[in-house]
Design an enzyme around this catalytic site. Structure first.
Site, PDB file in Angstrom:
ATOM      1  N   ASP A  13      -3.330  -3.465   0.889  1.00  0.00           N
ATOM      2  CA  ASP A  13      -3.585  -2.585   1.795  1.00  0.00           C
ATOM      3  C   ASP A  13      -4.289  -1.082   1.126  1.00  0.00           C
ATOM      4  O   ASP A  13      -3.519  -0.003   1.195  1.00  0.00           O
ATOM      5  CB  ASP A  13      -1.502  -2.025   2.336  1.00  0.00           C
ATOM      6  CG  ASP A  13      -0.732  -2.939   3.574  1.00  0.00           C
ATOM      7  OD1 ASP A  13      -2.411  -4.012   3.877  1.00  0.00           O
ATOM      8  OD2 ASP A  13       0.268  -3.446   2.322  1.00  0.00           O
ATOM      9  N   GLU A  14      -5.004  -1.260   0.691  1.00  0.00           N
ATOM     10  CA  GLU A  14      -6.270  -0.140   0.137  1.00  0.00           C
ATOM     11  C   GLU A  14      -6.948   0.338   1.082  1.00  0.00           C
ATOM     12  O   GLU A  14      -7.181   2.006   0.404  1.00  0.00           O
ATOM     13  CB  GLU A  14      -6.601  -0.928  -0.962  1.00  0.00           C
ATOM     14  CG  GLU A  14      -5.892  -1.733  -2.510  1.00  0.00           C
ATOM     15  CD  GLU A  14      -5.767  -2.924  -1.675  1.00  0.00           C
ATOM     16  OE1 GLU A  14      -5.638  -3.866  -0.562  1.00  0.00           O
ATOM     17  OE2 GLU A  14      -5.604  -4.230  -2.782  1.00  0.00           O
ATOM     18  N   LYS A  16      -8.922  -1.198   3.525  1.00  0.00           N
ATOM     19  CA  LYS A  16     -10.057  -2.029   2.855  1.00  0.00           C
ATOM     20  C   LYS A  16     -11.039  -2.239   5.062  1.00  0.00           C
ATOM     21  O   LYS A  16     -12.075  -2.115   4.694  1.00  0.00           O
ATOM     22  CB  LYS A  16      -9.546  -3.391   3.013  1.00  0.00           C
ATOM     23  CG  LYS A  16      -9.362  -4.009   1.936  1.00  0.00           C
ATOM     24  CD  LYS A  16      -8.775  -5.568   1.293  1.00  0.00           C
ATOM     25  CE  LYS A  16      -7.704  -5.732   2.005  1.00  0.00           C
ATOM     26  NZ  LYS A  16      -6.631  -5.102   1.346  1.00  0.00           N
ATOM     27  N   GLY A  40      -3.745  -6.798   8.011  1.00  0.00           N
ATOM     28  CA  GLY A  40      -3.312  -6.828   8.603  1.00  0.00           C
ATOM     29  C   GLY A  40      -4.814  -4.653   8.277  1.00  0.00           C
ATOM     30  O   GLY A  40      -4.121  -4.141   7.133  1.00  0.00           O
ATOM     31  N   HIS A  41      -5.248  -4.506   9.256  1.00  0.00           N
ATOM     32  CA  HIS A  41      -6.745  -3.926   8.582  1.00  0.00           C
ATOM     33  C   HIS A  41      -6.566  -2.696  10.158  1.00  0.00           C
ATOM     34  O   HIS A  41      -6.961  -3.194  10.963  1.00  0.00           O
ATOM     35  CB  HIS A  41      -7.997  -4.875   8.590  1.00  0.00           C
ATOM     36  CG  HIS A  41      -7.437  -5.403   7.388  1.00  0.00           C
ATOM     37  ND1 HIS A  41      -8.620  -6.342   7.020  1.00  0.00           N
ATOM     38  CD2 HIS A  41      -6.812  -5.869   6.420  1.00  0.00           C
ATOM     39  CE1 HIS A  41      -8.518  -7.425   5.906  1.00  0.00           C
ATOM     40  NE2 HIS A  41      -7.198  -7.060   5.645  1.00  0.00           N
ATOM     41  N   GLN A 220      -6.239  -8.952   2.157  1.00  0.00           N
ATOM     42  CA  GLN A 220      -4.856  -8.987   0.707  1.00  0.00           C
ATOM     43  C   GLN A 220      -5.415  -8.395  -0.356  1.00  0.00           C
ATOM     44  O   GLN A 220      -6.925  -7.424  -0.040  1.00  0.00           O
ATOM     45  CB  GLN A 220      -4.469 -10.461  -0.011  1.00  0.00           C
ATOM     46  CG  GLN A 220      -3.310 -10.925   1.138  1.00  0.00           C
ATOM     47  CD  GLN A 220      -3.892 -11.280   2.268  1.00  0.00           C
ATOM     48  OE1 GLN A 220      -4.699 -12.709   1.715  1.00  0.00           O
ATOM     49  NE2 GLN A 220      -3.661 -10.751   3.539  1.00  0.00           N
ATOM     50  N   PRO A 300       8.869  -1.473   5.055  1.00  0.00           N
ATOM     51  CA  PRO A 300       8.209   0.367   4.502  1.00  0.00           C
ATOM     52  C   PRO A 300       7.432  -0.727   2.328  1.00  0.00           C
ATOM     53  O   PRO A 300       7.931  -1.543   2.518  1.00  0.00           O
ATOM     54  CB  PRO A 300       9.574   0.845   3.571  1.00  0.00           C
ATOM     55  CG  PRO A 300      10.671  -0.076   4.430  1.00  0.00           C
ATOM     56  CD  PRO A 300      10.433  -1.428   4.476  1.00  0.00           C
TER      57      PRO A 300
HETATM   58  P1  GDP Z   1      -6.268  -2.822   4.576  1.00  0.00           P
HETATM   59  O1  GDP Z   1      -5.036  -3.893   4.667  1.00  0.00           O
HETATM   60  O2  GDP Z   1      -6.478  -2.319   2.976  1.00  0.00           O
HETATM   61  O3  GDP Z   1      -7.127  -2.955   5.547  1.00  0.00           O
HETATM   62  O4  GDP Z   1      -5.434  -1.565   4.900  1.00  0.00           O
HETATM   63  P2  GDP Z   1      -3.452  -0.741   5.656  1.00  0.00           P
HETATM   64  O5  GDP Z   1      -5.144  -0.738   7.072  1.00  0.00           O
HETATM   65  O6  GDP Z   1      -3.113  -2.109   6.031  1.00  0.00           O
HETATM   66  O7  GDP Z   1      -3.224   0.133   5.089  1.00  0.00           O
HETATM   67  C1  GDP Z   1      -4.019   1.384   4.967  1.00  0.00           C
HETATM   68  C2  GDP Z   1      -3.245   2.632   6.062  1.00  0.00           C
HETATM   69  O8  GDP Z   1      -4.064   3.503   5.320  1.00  0.00           O
HETATM   70  C3  GDP Z   1      -3.596   3.218   7.272  1.00  0.00           C
HETATM   71  O9  GDP Z   1      -2.993   3.214   7.799  1.00  0.00           O
HETATM   72  C4  GDP Z   1      -5.120   3.125   7.437  1.00  0.00           C
HETATM   73  O10 GDP Z   1      -5.476   4.013   8.848  1.00  0.00           O
HETATM   74  C5  GDP Z   1      -4.822   4.475   6.013  1.00  0.00           C
HETATM   75  N1  GDP Z   1      -5.596   5.015   5.004  1.00  0.00           N
HETATM   76  C6  GDP Z   1      -7.150   4.556   5.031  1.00  0.00           C
HETATM   77  N2  GDP Z   1      -7.640   5.054   3.609  1.00  0.00           N
HETATM   78  C7  GDP Z   1      -6.646   6.380   4.324  1.00  0.00           C
HETATM   79  C8  GDP Z   1      -7.340   7.912   3.637  1.00  0.00           C
HETATM   80  O11 GDP Z   1      -8.160   7.933   2.882  1.00  0.00           O
HETATM   81  N3  GDP Z   1      -5.681   8.432   3.548  1.00  0.00           N
HETATM   82  C9  GDP Z   1      -5.424   8.775   4.771  1.00  0.00           C
HETATM   83  N4  GDP Z   1      -3.926   9.589   4.775  1.00  0.00           N
HETATM   84  N5  GDP Z   1      -5.080   6.994   4.816  1.00  0.00           N
HETATM   85  C10 GDP Z   1      -6.030   5.904   4.773  1.00  0.00           C
HETATM   86  P1  IMO Z   2      -3.795  -6.867   3.441  1.00  0.00           P
HETATM   87  O1  IMO Z   2      -5.359  -7.545   3.970  1.00  0.00           O
HETATM   88  C1  IMO Z   2      -0.968  -6.008   1.274  1.00  0.00           C
HETATM   89  C2  IMO Z   2       1.883 -10.162   0.788  1.00  0.00           C
HETATM   90  C3  IMO Z   2       3.204  -9.939   1.325  1.00  0.00           C
HETATM   91  C4  IMO Z   2       3.966 -11.378   0.233  1.00  0.00           C
HETATM   92  C5  IMO Z   2       3.029 -12.205  -0.241  1.00  0.00           C
HETATM   93  C6  IMO Z   2       2.877 -12.558   0.235  1.00  0.00           C
HETATM   94  O2  IMO Z   2      -3.542  -6.025   4.928  1.00  0.00           O
HETATM   95  O3  IMO Z   2      -4.177  -6.086   2.741  1.00  0.00           O
HETATM   96  P2  IMO Z   2       2.199 -13.944   2.580  1.00  0.00           P
HETATM   97  O4  IMO Z   2       2.716 -13.918   4.114  1.00  0.00           O
HETATM   98  O5  IMO Z   2       0.590 -13.872   2.751  1.00  0.00           O
HETATM   99  O6  IMO Z   2       2.628 -15.473   2.666  1.00  0.00           O
HETATM  100  O7  IMO Z   2       3.237 -13.248   1.275  1.00  0.00           O
HETATM  101  O8  IMO Z   2       1.844 -10.941   0.147  1.00  0.00           O
HETATM  102  N1  IMO Z   2       1.224  -9.815   1.734  1.00  0.00           N
HETATM  103  C7  IMO Z   2       0.505  -8.324   1.481  1.00  0.00           C
HETATM  104  N2  IMO Z   2       0.511  -7.284   0.883  1.00  0.00           N
HETATM  105  N3  IMO Z   2      -0.959  -6.587   2.446  1.00  0.00           N
HETATM  106  C8  IMO Z   2      -1.859  -7.625   2.983  1.00  0.00           C
HETATM  107  O9  IMO Z   2      -2.250  -8.082   3.086  1.00  0.00           O
HETATM  108  C9  IMO Z   2      -0.736  -9.039   2.747  1.00  0.00           C
HETATM  109  N4  IMO Z   2      -0.881 -10.416   2.994  1.00  0.00           N
HETATM  110  C10 IMO Z   2      -0.389 -10.852   2.384  1.00  0.00           C
HETATM  111  O10 IMO Z   2       4.120  -8.909   1.925  1.00  0.00           O
HETATM  112  O11 IMO Z   2       4.397 -10.076  -0.521  1.00  0.00           O
HETATM  113 MG    MG Z   3      -2.688  -4.202   5.022  1.00  0.00          MG
END
Ligand code: GDP
Ligand code: IMO
Ligand code: MG
Length: 433
Positions: A13-14, A16, A40-41, A220, A300
């Site tokens: 969730d960085e 990506k 979840g991207h 991940q 959360p």
């Molecule tokens: P991913 O799994 O690495 O693609 O990241 P996620 O989409 O799960 O989580 C990142 C969250 O931060 C998403 O809700 C994005 O819309 C949001 N996001 C990404 N970059 C930024 C940023 O620079 N600032 C803020 N405030 N939100 C961001």
């Molecule tokens: P993205 O691509 C954050 C975590 C789960 C759990 C562990 C194992 O959006 O960054 P799993 O269902 O993979 O067997 O769960 O890994 N986890 C993630 N945490 N972002 C993800 O993907 C994740 N995919 C799995 O919360 O701790």
């Molecule tokens: Mg994500």
């Protein structure tokens, strides 16, 4: 031109999805290479928010070919939901047109999700990821290329439905899978996605040899890696650069740039050690300002300071050629920031992540303090980013404290930070000049 790779450097969730979407505007191909719908991207384009679980984040570029690579575990039912949502907003049906599923990718079946639903220990996403990989490693899994044979094989259907039912029972999960259920599932997948099942490794290799632009999208993050993460609190795949090419079906020599995506602080969803986790109002502030709720499960996310031990570990595994520092805007409004520079374990100074989860959970953090910077709202940051990029002034447009934070992190890690995220929107990124 070699392929580019985008990887999460922390616990996922960085951000990506946002970076892949930006890079994909100039890409001919985007391929996922591991994981499944545990990912979840998020992509934000003005008012439009796309949450992608399996569809590669090159989706919004209509000229981009999309691949679900051999290293993935694909849930076809979730894929259909994602495609339905995309069709509603775009009127496009990319499957079999520009969306290709590797013949070698494994099928995540209803059995796998049912089994994973009983997890209490790891805090998985409950999407059947671990059980599908377990079947793969046990060599009893079903790949997309196997569907047509398995569904016509009564012995296989009887044996495997019985195996699945007994495994569910042993695991305390209610549910029985009959041979007819299993056949119905396989029939549906083959009928629905047969036209999209392809030798995607060959296609990517050819594209690269023709000089096309290929992007490999990680899911991940490094600390969730099955081999090098905070085991057992990890996902079930190899999330690193080494698997980017392998999972896509090409070779490691075909990679050029490797982008590490680093959140300006740290988050984690699910259970497991998290040394820099904050249990105070600062952690709550990060969670609130960063809207830190899981994209897949809505849980959360736990929040804490940026951790250089984590990032050094991640860099050793991945050899990042550049970093994107995301969500810097979220830290605005905190008087003082801290960055973890090392750990203390029973009086011993550690600069590397210990291997045991028990030790990871026991370390205390050694931090350095850095000045904070003022809060600005989302539209102010977006405007700042647009101005910085159009005027070509880069990081000098950032507030002083924010700029110093970026420079310090860059110096600590010794990896160029080539862009800084200051909001969720595709345009809310300041690029280095
Ligand atoms: P991913 O799994 O690495 O693609 O990241 P996620 O989409 O799960 O989580 C990142 C969250 O931060 C998403 O809700 C994005 O819309 C949001 N996001 C990404 N970059 C930024 C940023 O620079 N600032 C803020 N405030 N939100 C961001
Ligand atoms: P993205 O691509 C954050 C975590 C789960 C759990 C562990 C194992 O959006 O960054 P799993 O269902 O993979 O067997 O769960 O890994 N986890 C993630 N945490 N972002 C993800 O993907 C994740 N995919 C799995 O919360 O701790
Ligand atoms: Mg994500």
């Amino acid at each position: 031109m070699p392929a580019q790779v985008v990887l999460g450097a922390q616990w996922g969730d960085e951000g990506k999805g946002k970076l892949v979407d930006q890079l994909a505007q100039d890409s001919d191909w985007v391929a996922r290479f591991q994981g499944g719908n545990n990912a979840g991207h998020t992509i934000v384009l003005g008012d439009q928010v796309l949450k992608l679980h399996q569809l590669p984040s090159g989706l919004t570029n209509p000229n981009c070919q999309l691949v679900l690579g051999a290293g993935m575990v694909v849930d076809p039912w979730v894929l259909e939901e994602e495609l339905d949502r995309w069709k509603e907003s775009s009127n496009e049906t990319p499957e079999g047109e520009r969306l290709w599923i590797s013949e070698r990718a494994h099928v995540n079946l209803p059995f796998h999700r049912l089994y994973d639903g009983a997890d209490k220990k790891i805090g998985t996403t409950g999407r059947g990821i671990g059980p599908t990989y377990r079947d793969k490693i046990e060599r009893v899994g079903v790949r997309f290329c196997d569907l047509k044979h398995r569904r016509e094989d009564p012995n296989w259907l009887t044996e495997n439905s019985a195996r699945m039912t007994s495994q569910l029972e042993a695991h305390g999960v209610e549910g029985e899978i009959s041979a007819a259920d299993l056949k119905e599932s396989l029939d549906w997948v083959e009928d629905r996605f047969g036209a999209a099942i392809k030798p995607t490794g060959l296609m990517l290799d050819l594209a690269l040899r023709q000089g096309q632009n290929v992007l490999l999208e990680g899911a991940q993050g490094s600390l969730l890696d099955i081999d090098h993460g905070t085991y057992p609190f990890v996902t079930s795949s190899v999330t690193s650069r080494a698997n980017a090419t392998h999972g896509a079906g090409i070779h490691p020599g075909q990679v050029g740039e490797v982008y590490g995506v680093v959140k300006a602080y740290t988050t984690r969803v699910g259970h497991g050690p998290f040394p820099s986790e904050l249990f105070d109002e600062v952690g709550a502030y990060m969670g609130e300002m960063g809207h830190e709720f899981g994209t897949t499960t809505g849980r959360p996310r736990r929040c804490g300071w940026l951790d250089l031990v984590v990032l050094r570990h991640s860099h050793r595994l991945n050899g990042f050629t550049q970093l994107t520092l995301t969500k810097l805007d979220v830290l605005g409004g905190l008087d003082e920031l801290e960055v973890v520079v090392g750990y203390d374990l029973d009086g011993q100074h550690l600069s590397e992540m210990p291997a045991c989860a028990e030790d990871q959970a026991r370390v205390t953090c050694i931090t350095e303090k850095v000045a904070g910077f003022a809060h600005m709202d989302t539209s102010e940051w977006l405007e700042l980013a647009r101005r910085a990029n159009s005027e070509g002034v880069g990081y000098s447009a950032l507030p002083q404290g924010a700029r110093e934070y970026v420079e310090k992190v860059e110096a600590w890690l010794g990896i160029p930070i080539t862009s800084v995220g200051v909001g969720p929107d595709r345009d809310a990124t300041v690029f280095k000049v």
